[in-house]
Each structure stands twice: as structure tokens, then as C-alpha cells.
Design an enzyme around this catalytic site. Structure first.
Site, PDB file in Angstrom:
ATOM      1  N   CYS A  15       0.814  -1.211   0.000  1.00 33.42           N
ATOM      2  CA  CYS A  15       0.000   0.000   0.000  1.00 33.42           C
ATOM      3  C   CYS A  15       0.845   1.258   0.000  1.00 33.42           C
ATOM      4  CB  CYS A  15      -0.892   0.044   1.252  1.00 33.42           C
ATOM      5  SG  CYS A  15      -1.924  -1.390   1.476  1.00 33.42           S
ATOM      6  N   GLY A  36       0.279   0.416  -5.090  1.00 36.77           N
ATOM      7  CA  GLY A  36      -0.962  -0.357  -5.044  1.00 36.77           C
ATOM      8  C   GLY A  36      -1.948   0.166  -6.066  1.00 36.77           C
ATOM      9  N   ASN A  70       0.080   0.641   5.750  1.00 38.25           N
ATOM     10  CA  ASN A  70       1.001  -0.005   4.819  1.00 38.25           C
ATOM     11  C   ASN A  70       1.787  -1.044   5.601  1.00 38.25           C
ATOM     12  OD1 ASN A  70       2.751  -0.676   2.728  1.00 38.25           O
ATOM     13  ND2 ASN A  70       4.150   1.003   3.186  1.00 38.25           N
ATOM     14  N   GLY A  71       1.736  -2.290   5.158  1.00 38.67           N
ATOM     15  CA  GLY A  71       2.431  -3.364   5.851  1.00 38.67           C
ATOM     16  C   GLY A  71       1.531  -4.563   6.035  1.00 38.67           C
ATOM     17  N   TYR A 110      13.564  -1.946  -5.358  1.00 35.97           N
ATOM     18  CA  TYR A 110      12.497  -1.998  -6.366  1.00 35.97           C
ATOM     19  C   TYR A 110      11.251  -1.193  -6.034  1.00 35.97           C
ATOM     20  CZ  TYR A 110       8.584  -4.058  -8.996  1.00 35.97           C
ATOM     21  OH  TYR A 110       7.469  -4.231  -9.769  1.00 35.97           O
TER      22      TYR A 110
END
Length: 497
Positions: A32, A59, A133-134, A278
Site C-alpha cells: 500500500c 498499489g 502499509n504493511g 524496487y
């Protein structure tokens, strides 16, 4: 880790129907992007829209924005890209001086509208909007704990559980900060959070800081702050980068300014190294430099470790290009573009024709025949996860006339799944977990294959190597993984046991 291939066989495209998702399938997917802003005199929903637009790479399944003031909350979220979910008319309906935004790729909780974020709950102190996020690793345990306390759930996400845990503490009499600090120890795993309340905005990172979160200021105003997963989301709205939220830190932003609390006793920084390789955009800042610079150094080190005679160095667009440039700089082999990426393909629901399916990767990546014809080519990419796309690209280069194709990867082999917010499936689907480098070389059809060493990858960060999570390469997980999660993903470890 270099392998030479046997004489090139007549490889064909994989049998699965081609669609425009084939290219991302060979890459790990991020969970996310999160964004938050406190600026009562500004159009915070529009600022959040553009912040999410800059974080779209994190995302692409759903997007959402919630705005809050003292008495109300306004929210809109749906499936699709940020530009598909929002338009000018929708953004004009928002009011309030605090905004929370989210763009999602699902890792816990399936991909449908009910699981889109921000998660919104009502409490005795007003509404709460949370963007995460996670990925938690104790989701089942946390859900059972909260259910025993009489909590209900509307979604299947771990993000909602964090919000419920905070809301319950609020409803038991605590203020926002006390409730948050009480709830976080119940949560094990990776979480960078932006939480909006009627009183202010919170930014939180787990004790290991596995996922990034940064703080910016609007118009150099020390009273107007922005929170975002990456600095590129600050740049797009003209905000200035201030600093990172530290592992185990909670920042509390109100109209009076920013205050900071370290809610855990022993934080230990373990930033996901794949963020640097990345995930994050190359123009985002980490460790006071753009990630582009780090990725160029990866390519330089890769050339030192595994150069080979060739006529051309090229990168797989877009993520392999900085490392390819670095490889060229050290090797002295000219850099050039051998593939052109169609950046306007997007996500389509229209099935291609059979002939287009057979053309494979060309819908997204088209080779330059006059550049490649008769050349010995070094193709640089950042990773190989499943090997499916690499094989198609190699075939496309050979069909375009490349004499030799040598593949170089600017990270080590991915041998273990991630439990902290990256979708890498189970271990049996990771090509490097089931095959040797020589086997992978043969399967994807290259003349040689080499990966960057683990030591070289960490050395090029120019930071303490112990401050990164590299479990996907080593299996050394910084946060212990419950047996039920291990069983679902570490299939090969069970076989070895």
C-alpha cells in the site's frame, strides 16, 4: 552466482492466457501507499489525491480518501486507480482540515470494495480514519483477542483490526494518544500508519520500521504537516521533506504543531531492503539521496562481480534501467535501450486476440530490432521472482535478432516469502527456492545468468547492514512468524524438516 546455459532450445510462451498483468506477475507486489495532511485552510482532499497519484506504484487495486473536522467525517473509496476512483466533482464534496488517503494492493484481505481503505470507525471521541502499509503477522491471534472483548468487524483486513483495537481503547475512556499507545503492542508485524482523528493526525511506524513513512511541511510552514510513504508524494504537492518517522515512533500533529512519542522501549531499525531495490520510486529519498543513486551503485557492483563480454548493456524498463547504467559505467560496455515500454497500456478488461496472446510480452515491452540484431546483449533487471516474464522477454530479444542474451540481476536470489506486506506467495512459487542458478538459466533461456551477492547489495547501501530486513533472500525474519503463517508459505522448509 553465475551460470552458463546449454545451447538455446526452442522455447515457447507459457500456456496461460496472456493479459496485460503478465509483466507485473514476475515482480513482488507492494502492499500500500499511505498519505495524510493537516492544513485547515487548504483543500486537503485535493492535496491527498495528488499525493496518492504519486504513490500509485505501491498499489493499484483500490483507493480512498477521508477528511475530518471537529464534527464530521467525509469518505470516498472504491476499486480502481486513483484517477478512476476520484474526479473533480467528488473531490469538491470533501470538507475538513485533516485528510487521510490510501492506495491498496491486497496482502491480508481479498481484493474487493469492502476492504478498501481508509478504515473508518466511530468512537466516543468522534470518527477515526486509518490507512495502513504493511502486514501483521499475528492477525488471527489479534482477531480472537478483539472478538473476546466483544468487537465486531466489517472487513477481512488486518488494518481494520488495528483501527478496532484503538477505537476500543478510546471507548474505555482513554484519549487518542493513550489509546493508540495501548493498542500498538497488541500488533505484531509491519505497519506504517496514518491515522486521522477530529483532534489531529498521527503517523506511526512499527518498532522495526519495516515500511517507510516520511514527514513533510507545507510551504515551509512549521504548523502544516504532511505524512507519506515516500518523498515523491511530498514533491508533487510542493511540500518539503523534514525527516522520517522513526521506528517505534508516533508523531502527533495538531494545529499547534508536531509532537513525538517513542511508544516502544527497544526499537530496532529493519527497513525492507526491497523498498530500496524496487518498490519505492527512484526519485524518492532514503538516507539523504535518491534511490536512483543506490540502484546505479547496485549495477556498478554487479559489473564488478559478474561482467561478461558483450556489445550492449540494457535494462528491463523501468526498474532495471538505473542498475544497467551502473553496470555500463563500470564494465565500459555501451548502454542502450533494447526494449520500449508502452506506458499507456494500463489495466484493461478486454481480452486480447489469440494472435496477441501468442505475441506475449510485446503488449507492454517491444524490442528494438535494429538495436539488437547481431548483438551480444547483457540484460539487467532488479529481480526474478517466478521467472515467467523473464523467459518471455528473453525470447522477444532473440526473436528480434540478439546473438547472445546474458541476464544480470541487481539483487540476490529471492528464496523466501515475505510476511511483512509483500505478496510473494509461498516458497514453492519462488523460482530460486526450487532451482539452482544453472537451472534458472536454462529455464529462462539465457546464455548466462548471475545475481548480485547479498554482501554486495548491503554494502552498496553505505549504511549499517544490520539495519535492513533482507529475509526474502536469507530466511532470517526479524519479527517471529507464527507457525500457522509459516505453514502456509514456507512449504519447502517443511519438506526439509
Amino acid at each position: 552466482m553465475t551460470a552458463q546455459k546449454k545451447p538455446f532450445p526452442n522455447y515457447h510462451l507459457l500456456d496461460s492466457p496472456f493479459n496485460n498483468e503478465d509483466y507485473p506477475l514476475d515482480k513482488p507486489e507492494e502492499a500500500c501507499g499511505v498519505f495524510g495532511v493537516l492544513a485547515p485552510e487548504r483543500e486537503v482532499a485535493k492535496l491527498t489525491y495528488f499525493g496518492l497519484y504519486a504513490l500509485q506504484h505501491r498499489g493499484q487495486e483500490s483507493a480512498g480518501i477521508a477528511t475530518l473536522d471537529k464534527n464530521s467525517i467525509h469518505i470516498h473509496k472504491d476499486m480502481g486507480l486513483v484517477s478512476q476512483v476520484f474526479n473533480q466533482e467528488i473531490l469538491q464534496t470533501f470538507s475538513g482540515g485533516i485528510a487521510v488517503g490510501h492506495t491498496r494492493y491486497s496482502t491480508t484481505g481479498s481484493s474487493h470494495k469492502a476492504n478498501a481503505q481508509p478504515a473508518v470507525l466511530k468512537t466516543r471521541l468522534g470518527s477515526l480514519a486509518l490507512a495502513h502499509n504493511g502486514n501483521l503477522v499475528n492477525t488471527l491471534e489479534l482477531r480472537r483477542t478483539l472478538e473476546k472483548r466483544g468487537c465486531d468487524f466489517n472487513t477481512s483486513t488486518d488494518s481494520e483490526m488495528i483501527a478496532v483495537a484503538i477505537a476500543q481503547e478510546v471507548d474505555q475512556g482513554k484519549d487518542w494518544l493513550e489509546a493508540a499507545v495501548s493498542a500498538f503492542p497488541l500488533c505484531s508485524g509491519a505497519y506504517s500508519l496514518v491515522i486521522g482523528t477530529p483532534e489531529g493526525l498521527m503517523g506511526v511506524r512499527d518498532p522495526n520500521g519495516i515500511r517507510p513513512l516520511v514527514i513533510g511541511t507545507l510551504d515551509q510552514d512549521p504548523m502544516r504537516y504532511v505524512l507519506a510513504s515516500e518523498t515523491c508524494a511530498l514533491d508533487i504537492i510542493g511540500a518539503d521533506y523534514l525527516r522520517d518517522v522513526e521506528p517505534g515512533e508516533l508523531v502527533w500533529i495538531t494545529e499547534e504543531g508536531l509532537s513525538s512519542f517513542h511508544w516502544t522501549q527497544q526499537p530496532e531499525r529493519k527497513l525492507c531492503i526491497f523498498e530500496m531495490i524496487y518498490f519505492a520510486r527512484p526519485d524518492s529519498l532514503m538516507h539523504d539521496e535518491t534511490l536512483y543513486s543506490y540502484r546505479v551503485r547496485l549495477g556498478q557492483q554487479l559489473a564488478r562481480e559478474s561482467c561478461v563480454k558483450a556489445d550492449l548493456v540494457m535494462g528491463v524498463p523501468d526498474s532495471g534501467i538505473p542498475a544497467a547504467i551502473g553496470f555500463s559505467q563500470v564494465s565500459g560496455i555501451p548502454y542502450g535501450e533494447g526494449l520500449i515500454k508502452n506506458r499507456y497500456v494500463g489495466r484493461t478488461f478486454i481480452q486480447p486476440t489469440q494472435h496477441m496472446r501468442e505475441s506475449g510480452i510485446k503488449m507492454k515491452l517491444n524490442p528494438l530490432k535494429d538495436v539488437l540484431k547481431g548483438k551480444r546483449v547483457i540484460m539487467v533487471d532488479d529481480s526474478i521472482v517466478r521467472g515467467t516474464t523473464s523467459r518471455k522477454i528473453v525470447k522477444a530479444l532473440r526473436d528480434a535478432g540478439a546473438k547472445e542474451v546474458h541476464m544480470r540481476i541487481s539483487s540476490p536470489p529471492v528464496t523466501h516469502p515475505c510476511f511483512y506486506g509483500i505478496d510473494t506467495d509461498n516458497q514453492s512459487q519462488l523460482i530460486a527456492a526450487t532451482k539452482t542458478v544453472a537451472d534458472i538459466c536454462e529455464q529462462i533461456g539465457v546464455d548466462s545468468l548471475a545475481y548480485l551477492s547479498w554482501k554486495g547489495m548491503l554494502q552498496m547501501t553505505q549504511e549499517d547492514p544490520n539495519s535492513f530486513c533482507s529475509a526474502c533472500f536469507t530466511g532470517d525474519y526479524p519479527i517471529s512468524i507464527p507457525d500457522n503463517l509459516k505453514d502456509s508459505k514456507l512449504m519447502l522448509e517443511q519438506v526439509r524438516a
